[in-house]
Scaffold this active site. Structure first.
Site, PDB file in Angstrom:
ATOM      1  N   GLN A  76       0.857  -1.183   0.000  1.00  0.00           N
ATOM      2  CA  GLN A  76       0.000   0.000   0.000  1.00  0.00           C
ATOM      3  C   GLN A  76       0.893   1.233   0.000  1.00  0.00           C
ATOM      4  O   GLN A  76       1.577   1.513   0.973  1.00  0.00           O
ATOM      5  CB  GLN A  76      -0.849  -0.054   1.273  1.00  0.00           C
ATOM      6  CG  GLN A  76      -1.713   1.150   1.529  1.00  0.00           C
ATOM      7  CD  GLN A  76      -2.216   1.151   2.968  1.00  0.00           C
ATOM      8  OE1 GLN A  76      -2.195   0.143   3.664  1.00  0.00           O
ATOM      9  NE2 GLN A  76      -2.653   2.300   3.431  1.00  0.00           N
TER      10      GLN A  76
ATOM     11  N   SER B 185       1.623   6.707   2.257  1.00  0.00           N
ATOM     12  CA  SER B 185       2.401   7.717   2.984  1.00  0.00           C
ATOM     13  C   SER B 185       3.561   8.243   2.149  1.00  0.00           C
ATOM     14  O   SER B 185       4.156   7.516   1.352  1.00  0.00           O
ATOM     15  CB  SER B 185       2.973   7.123   4.267  1.00  0.00           C
ATOM     16  OG  SER B 185       1.947   6.599   5.051  1.00  0.00           O
TER      17      SER B 185
ATOM     18  N   SER C 125       5.470  -0.798   3.627  1.00  0.00           N
ATOM     19  CA  SER C 125       5.799  -2.125   4.159  1.00  0.00           C
ATOM     20  C   SER C 125       5.836  -3.131   3.022  1.00  0.00           C
ATOM     21  O   SER C 125       4.921  -3.193   2.201  1.00  0.00           O
ATOM     22  CB  SER C 125       4.750  -2.572   5.184  1.00  0.00           C
ATOM     23  OG  SER C 125       4.695  -1.659   6.243  1.00  0.00           O
TER      24      SER C 125
ATOM     25  N   GLU D 246      -8.575  -1.290   6.785  1.00  0.00           N
ATOM     26  CA  GLU D 246      -7.384  -1.370   7.625  1.00  0.00           C
ATOM     27  C   GLU D 246      -7.794  -1.506   9.082  1.00  0.00           C
ATOM     28  O   GLU D 246      -7.278  -2.320   9.823  1.00  0.00           O
ATOM     29  CB  GLU D 246      -6.522  -0.114   7.434  1.00  0.00           C
ATOM     30  CG  GLU D 246      -5.301  -0.073   8.359  1.00  0.00           C
ATOM     31  CD  GLU D 246      -4.288   0.991   7.940  1.00  0.00           C
ATOM     32  OE1 GLU D 246      -4.707   2.077   7.503  1.00  0.00           O
ATOM     33  OE2 GLU D 246      -3.089   0.714   8.062  1.00  0.00           O
TER      34      GLU D 246
ATOM     35  N   GLU E  14      -2.327   9.801  18.513  1.00  0.00           N
ATOM     36  CA  GLU E  14      -3.008  11.102  18.531  1.00  0.00           C
ATOM     37  C   GLU E  14      -4.156  11.117  17.512  1.00  0.00           C
ATOM     38  O   GLU E  14      -5.242  11.641  17.797  1.00  0.00           O
ATOM     39  CB  GLU E  14      -2.017  12.230  18.215  1.00  0.00           C
ATOM     40  CG  GLU E  14      -0.964  12.456  19.309  1.00  0.00           C
ATOM     41  CD  GLU E  14       0.076  11.344  19.419  1.00  0.00           C
ATOM     42  OE1 GLU E  14       0.375  10.691  18.401  1.00  0.00           O
ATOM     43  OE2 GLU E  14       0.580  11.116  20.539  1.00  0.00           O
TER      44      GLU E  14
HETATM   45  C1  LIG Z   1       6.050   0.079  10.864  1.00  0.00           C
HETATM   46  C2  LIG Z   1       5.307   0.984   9.950  1.00  0.00           C
HETATM   47  C3  LIG Z   1       4.757   0.487   8.794  1.00  0.00           C
HETATM   48  C4  LIG Z   1       4.095   1.343   7.913  1.00  0.00           C
HETATM   49  N1  LIG Z   1       3.601   0.817   6.747  1.00  0.00           N
HETATM   50  C5  LIG Z   1       3.014   1.648   5.846  1.00  0.00           C
HETATM   51  C6  LIG Z   1       2.576   1.173   4.577  1.00  0.00           C
HETATM   52  O1  LIG Z   1       2.705  -0.022   4.282  1.00  0.00           O
HETATM   53  N2  LIG Z   1       2.034   2.027   3.703  1.00  0.00           N
HETATM   54  C7  LIG Z   1       1.881   3.349   3.983  1.00  0.00           C
HETATM   55  O2  LIG Z   1       1.369   4.066   3.150  1.00  0.00           O
HETATM   56  N3  LIG Z   1       2.286   3.857   5.181  1.00  0.00           N
HETATM   57  C8  LIG Z   1       2.860   3.045   6.102  1.00  0.00           C
HETATM   58  N4  LIG Z   1       3.296   3.545   7.316  1.00  0.00           N
HETATM   59  C9  LIG Z   1       3.205   4.987   7.525  1.00  0.00           C
HETATM   60  C10 LIG Z   1       2.225   5.397   8.614  1.00  0.00           C
HETATM   61  O3  LIG Z   1       0.916   5.290   8.152  1.00  0.00           O
HETATM   62  C11 LIG Z   1       2.585   6.834   9.014  1.00  0.00           C
HETATM   63  O4  LIG Z   1       3.892   6.803   9.567  1.00  0.00           O
HETATM   64  C12 LIG Z   1       1.625   7.398  10.021  1.00  0.00           C
HETATM   65  O5  LIG Z   1       0.361   7.592   9.451  1.00  0.00           O
HETATM   66  C13 LIG Z   1       2.158   8.737  10.602  1.00  0.00           C
HETATM   67  O6  LIG Z   1       2.541   9.625   9.613  1.00  0.00           O
HETATM   68  P1  LIG Z   1       3.971  10.347   9.656  1.00  0.00           P
HETATM   69  O7  LIG Z   1       4.990   9.287   9.825  1.00  0.00           O
HETATM   70  O8  LIG Z   1       4.064  11.213   8.499  1.00  0.00           O
HETATM   71  O9  LIG Z   1       3.960  11.194  10.963  1.00  0.00           O
HETATM   72  P2  LIG Z   1       3.271  12.711  11.135  1.00  0.00           P
HETATM   73  O10 LIG Z   1       1.986  12.638  10.505  1.00  0.00           O
HETATM   74  O11 LIG Z   1       4.289  13.655  10.624  1.00  0.00           O
HETATM   75  O12 LIG Z   1       3.180  12.738  12.648  1.00  0.00           O
HETATM   76  C14 LIG Z   1       4.219  13.224  13.528  1.00  0.00           C
HETATM   77  C15 LIG Z   1       3.604  13.457  14.904  1.00  0.00           C
HETATM   78  O13 LIG Z   1       2.617  14.484  14.771  1.00  0.00           O
HETATM   79  C16 LIG Z   1       1.382  14.036  15.272  1.00  0.00           C
HETATM   80  N5  LIG Z   1       0.287  14.603  14.496  1.00  0.00           N
HETATM   81  C17 LIG Z   1       0.148  14.680  13.147  1.00  0.00           C
HETATM   82  N6  LIG Z   1      -1.032  15.206  12.821  1.00  0.00           N
HETATM   83  C18 LIG Z   1      -1.675  15.480  13.971  1.00  0.00           C
HETATM   84  C19 LIG Z   1      -2.935  16.023  14.293  1.00  0.00           C
HETATM   85  N7  LIG Z   1      -3.826  16.374  13.375  1.00  0.00           N
HETATM   86  N8  LIG Z   1      -3.249  16.129  15.596  1.00  0.00           N
HETATM   87  C20 LIG Z   1      -2.368  15.757  16.561  1.00  0.00           C
HETATM   88  N9  LIG Z   1      -1.184  15.251  16.321  1.00  0.00           N
HETATM   89  C21 LIG Z   1      -0.828  15.098  15.046  1.00  0.00           C
HETATM   90  C22 LIG Z   1       1.430  12.526  15.098  1.00  0.00           C
HETATM   91  O14 LIG Z   1       0.540  11.879  15.982  1.00  0.00           O
HETATM   92  C23 LIG Z   1       2.887  12.230  15.415  1.00  0.00           C
HETATM   93  O15 LIG Z   1       3.055  12.142  16.788  1.00  0.00           O
HETATM   94  C24 LIG Z   1       3.962   2.717   8.205  1.00  0.00           C
HETATM   95  C25 LIG Z   1       4.509   3.208   9.400  1.00  0.00           C
HETATM   96  C26 LIG Z   1       5.174   2.358  10.264  1.00  0.00           C
HETATM   97  C27 LIG Z   1       5.761   2.936  11.516  1.00  0.00           C
END
Ligand SMILES: Cc1cc2nc3c(=O)[nH]c(=O)nc-3n(C[C@H](O)[C@H](O)[C@H](O)COP(=O)(O)OP(=O)(O)OC[C@H]3O[C@@H](n4cnc5c(N)ncnc54)[C@H](O)[C@@H]3O)c2cc1C
Lengths: 376, 413
Positions: B135, B138, B170, B253, B381
């Site tokens: 998928q 991100s 992933s 999901e 969050e």
């Molecule tokens: C092990 C793992 C596997 C993954 N696999 C996939 C995959 O297969 N495909 C895919 O597409 N993605 C995947 N992801 C990505 C995952 O969906 C994102 O990492 C996740 O949605 C958070 O986005 P970000 O990393 O950009 O963090 P950000 O969105 O930048 O968040 C950073 C911090 O800000 C906080 N924050 C952000 N927005 C808000 C808000 N509106 N209110 C309060 N706090 C907020 C968050 O909670 C976090 O603490 C994976 C992630 C991990 C860790």
């Protein structure tokens, strides 16, 4: 799997909720809270009796409806939600359960119908001061059919006609020196009211001066019977706590939608939203744990002691968590006597401090985990 | 109130149990029963081969993708049958981890938006484990705020030309296909300019670079697109409808992740039971007892919450967004439990080698993996926001990017 209440039980819940909304609005709770001379809402209690609620889990031969514990759990949740200022828990969850667990046929026949009809109010008197009741700190004595001694802060102590008391029947520090006594409070018992954290549920010290009493259950079985009574009462009280927690959460959510600060609803600020979300989580977990307790209670499962301790700790934590943060959500208004938030805060702490503290119940829970794991 | 199967459920369970007993890869029992959060004692490629073999066997016997229609390789089973299957599959279910995203999210998205021919060709291969899907949602600048993604797709005849980058994908390094969310129109508000595709991961123009994670594994990747050409026939949903399509994926999901989440509590209890502090059993220590009690309340609460959800499924009802509490509670619970267990191990708690670490290094594996649980599939969050807004009905956060053309939305680094 049907890990839920059935349709009839849900109907009973609706009936109880509508009834209590009509008959037990917060002003009814305040009428007891604000008046030291009133021990409980007698009119409301009579109506609860009329609805059949007091007899839900008591067999028909003793004047009850013989429905079962699941029905009683449903009722307990609604009483907690409405903060009902009545001795229901003392009389039904404690005294009636003590009779059902340990009473002779004659004792049950003499007292259960009266507890169901409200003619008598019962309670349980266990501690004499600080600490978990034990042979070392229990001096109240049963001898020749008379009880002498003092029990501390007994829920509904001043209203009770029937007192189940933990008493000493022989000397020494052995658990076997304690028994349960069934005390008729019509003479030889003096109640001294205490001012407590939740005056909508009054408590009193009880002094026994030669009051007539008889053994309830076998001699020397006091502590083990007490455990069984408390396990059952813990599940029922967990439902009361759950009802209170749910209502406190609802109040917080409603206020967060209504109140504006800095040009927007306070419920749009994440500090508030996330606090309310966490309240929801603790309330949901307490609900699930209470349901498991209800299952164990209603099937008399071997898991009851673990299920009861889990429901008790979860229910206490959830109600305290929701009631304190409901005040926080209300800001300054939350600290006024006028707003109802403190009623829930008071009740959550009252319930946390009767029936044994969190510390005690966590310890019991750990003991059950030890056993469970050894068996596995 | 009871935990009993209905007669049909009991019959189904007996059938499942008999088949699993006769067919399960029992030679893996030891490895599976001690594997913890992606750390096991066989290497990832051998693990994938075992996963594929088990998947193929299940599919041939009609036990794969339980809830999918049979024409796509599934069983057409009810949700409760799917639950019964996974209860009975027990630790063999760990083998299906690599198919979870494909079968749980990509497949249902395809069923909703691809053509019948496309689905007949691709989905049975996904069901049998022959193909693995990923998928690609991100991006470096779009995770929680998924609709802020920047990967561009531009129309060229009946093809699309795609340039940009995904991250945290992933399994991309071993996947055959993937669904890909792109921006096709930056001049409209961010949710309105998105379009979804499915792509062959072996296409020229796709480069996958594994990312080394905190726990030392490389399960997720960066994926780069340089003039990747995708036929318009591989578009899922209308142009500009990508957000709606993505919501279908994300809804699935939550259902795929929701169920019985691991918390580490049973492991903690069993570890503590065998531990002593200088001759006194650890379980007699007041501080230890209090932690056990508090954490039992959370883990039992989750277990019984999941029983309530299963009961709803059994009655044909759909569990609501309450399901979000599972990951929210389990993620930090596992993290706290792992830190505490390591604390109880004193200096030896610092060792991460499976051979030498106490308790097979399982708490160290949890310590180093649990931070991800609190992020993947919606951070703690974001989950609290979901509970507050969808369950409790609280107002949405204030949005500065609402009704602004995507190109004009403020962006950070
Ligand atoms: C092990 C793992 C596997 C993954 N696999 C996939 C995959 O297969 N495909 C895919 O597409 N993605 C995947 N992801 C990505 C995952 O969906 C994102 O990492 C996740 O949605 C958070 O986005 P970000 O990393 O950009 O963090 P950000 O969105 O930048 O968040 C950073 C911090 O800000 C906080 N924050 C952000 N927005 C808000 C808000 N509106 N209110 C309060 N706090 C907020 C968050 O909670 C976090 O603490 C994976 C992630 C991990 C860790």
């Amino acid at each position: 799997m049907e890990f839920d209440f059935n349709e009839d039980q849900k109907m009973l819940r609706d009936t109880a909720r509508k009834f209590l909304e009509a008959e037990c609005a917060p002003d009814k709770v305040r009428a007891i809270l604000d008046d030291d001379s009133k021990t409980y809402d007698e009119g409301l209690y009579a109506k609860l009796v009329e609805m059949g609620f007091t007899g839900a889990a008591i067999p028909e031969e003793f004047g009850g409806l013989g429905l079962g514990y699941l029905e009683l759990c449903v009722i307990a949740e609604e009483l907690g939600r409405a903060l009902a200022p009545v001795p229901f828990a003392s009389s039904i969850f404690l005294a009636a359960e003590a009779l059902l667990i340990a009473g002779s046929d004659a004792q049950k026949a003499a007292w259960l119908p009266k507890l169901v009809s409200g003619e008598a109010i019962g309670t349980l008197a266990m501690s004499e001061g600080n600490g978990v009741p034990s042979a070392r700190n229990t001096d109240t004595r049963l001898e020749g059919g008379k009880v002498n001694g003092v029990k501390a802060v007994v829920p509904d102590g001043a209203s009770a006609n029937l007192i189940v008391a933990l008493v000493r029947t022989s000397s020494g520090d052995s658990a076997k020196s304690l028994s349960l006594a069934l005390v008729d409070a019509s003479s030889g018992v003096t109640a001294t009211s205490q001012h407590t954290v939740d005056p909508s549920r009054k408590m009193a010290d009880l002094s026994f001066d030669g009051a007539s009493a008889e053994l309830l259950g076998g001699e020397g079985e006091g502590l083990s019977l007490l455990e069984q009574i408390l396990d059952r009462a813990a599940v029922l009280t967990a439902f009361e706590q759950l009802g209170g927690a749910t209502r406190a959460l609802e109040m917080g959510v409603d206020y967060a939608k209504e109140r504006f600060a800095f040009g927007r609803q306070i419920g749009s600020y994440q500090a508030i939203k996330h606090m309310l979300a966490d309240m929801y989580v603790s309330q949901e977990l307490a609900r699930s744990n209470a349901y498991y307790g209800a299952w164990a209670l209603s099937t008399d499962a071997a898991e009851l002691p673990l299920a009861a301790a889990t429901a008790r700790v979860s229910g206490t934590q959830a109600f305290q968590h929701c009631s304190k943060n409901n005040i926080q959500t209300h800001g300054g208004m939350g600290f006024t006597w006028e707003v109802d938030a403190h009623l829930y805060y008071r009740r959550s702490n009252h319930l946390a401090l009767t029936l044994g503290s969190l510390r005690q119940w966590k310890d019991k829970l750990a003991t059950q985990l030890e056993k469970q794991n050894q068996a596995a | 109130m009871n935990f009993d199967d209905t007669p049909e459920e009991a019959k189904f369970r007996a059938e499942v149990r008999a088949w699993i007993d006769a067919n399960a890869p029992k030679h893996l029992d030891e490895m599976l029963s001690t594997s913890t959060m992606g750390r096991s004692n066989i290497d990832p490629e051998a693990f994938r081969a075992e996963s594929k073999a088990w998947q193929k066997k299940k599919q041939e016997a009609g036990w794969a993708c339980m809830q999918w229609p049979t024409e796509f390789g599934g069983r057409g089973a009810t949700p409760i049958e799917r639950v019964i299957w996974s209860q009975e599959e027990g630790h063999y279910g760990i083998l299906s981890g690599i198919f979870l995203i494909g079968q749980g999210m990509c497949g249902p998205t395809m069923m909703g938006f691809a053509t019948k021919e496309q689905n007949e060709e691709l989905l049975p291969r996904l069901a049998s484990g022959e193909d693995i899907w990923c998928q690609m949602f991100s991006e470096p600048s779009a995770g929680s705020d998924l609709a802020g993604l920047r990967t561009r797709a531009e129309k060229d005849g009946d093809e699309w030309v795609i340039n940009g980058q995904k991250i945290w994908t992933s399994g991309a390094h071993y996947c055959d296909w993937g669904i890909l969310l792109t921006r096709t129109d930056p001049t409209v508000a961010k949710h309105k300019g998105l379009t979804m595709f499915f792509v062959d991961m072996k296409s020229p123009g796709i480069e996958v670079r594994p990312i080394k994670q905190v726990n030392g594994n490389s399960d997720f990747n960066e994926v780069f697109f340089t003039d990747l050409r995708v036929s318009d026939a591989q578009r899922l949903g209308d142009v500009g409808q990508g957000w709606i399509v993505a919501l279908t994926t994300l809804m699935n999901e939550r259902l795929a992740i929701g169920g019985g989440m691991a918390t580490g509590f049973p492991e903690l209890l069993s570890f503590v039971q065998g531990l002593d502090f200088d001759g006194t059993p650890a379980i007699k220590d007041g501080a230890v007892r209090e932690r056990l009690a508090d954490w039992h309340v959370l883990s039992a609460g989750l277990k019984h919450t999941s029983s309530r959800m299963i009961s709803a499924l059994s009655k044909g009802e759909t569990p609501g967004p309450e399901a979000s509490i599972g990951k929210l509670v389990a993620g930090s619970l596992m993290q706290e439990i792992s830190l505490y267990a390591a604390e109880l191990q004193e200096q030896t708690g610092a060792i991460i080698d499976t051979e030498t670490a106490p308790f097979g290094g399982r708490f160290q594996a949890m310590m180093l993996r649990s931070p991800a649980t609190r992020i993947e599939g919606g951070t703690d969050e974001i989950l609290r926001n979901i509970i507050a807004e969808r369950v409790l009905g609280l107002p949405a956060d204030v949005r500065v990017d609402k009704d602004v053309a995507f190109k004009d939305v403020p962006k950070g680094a």
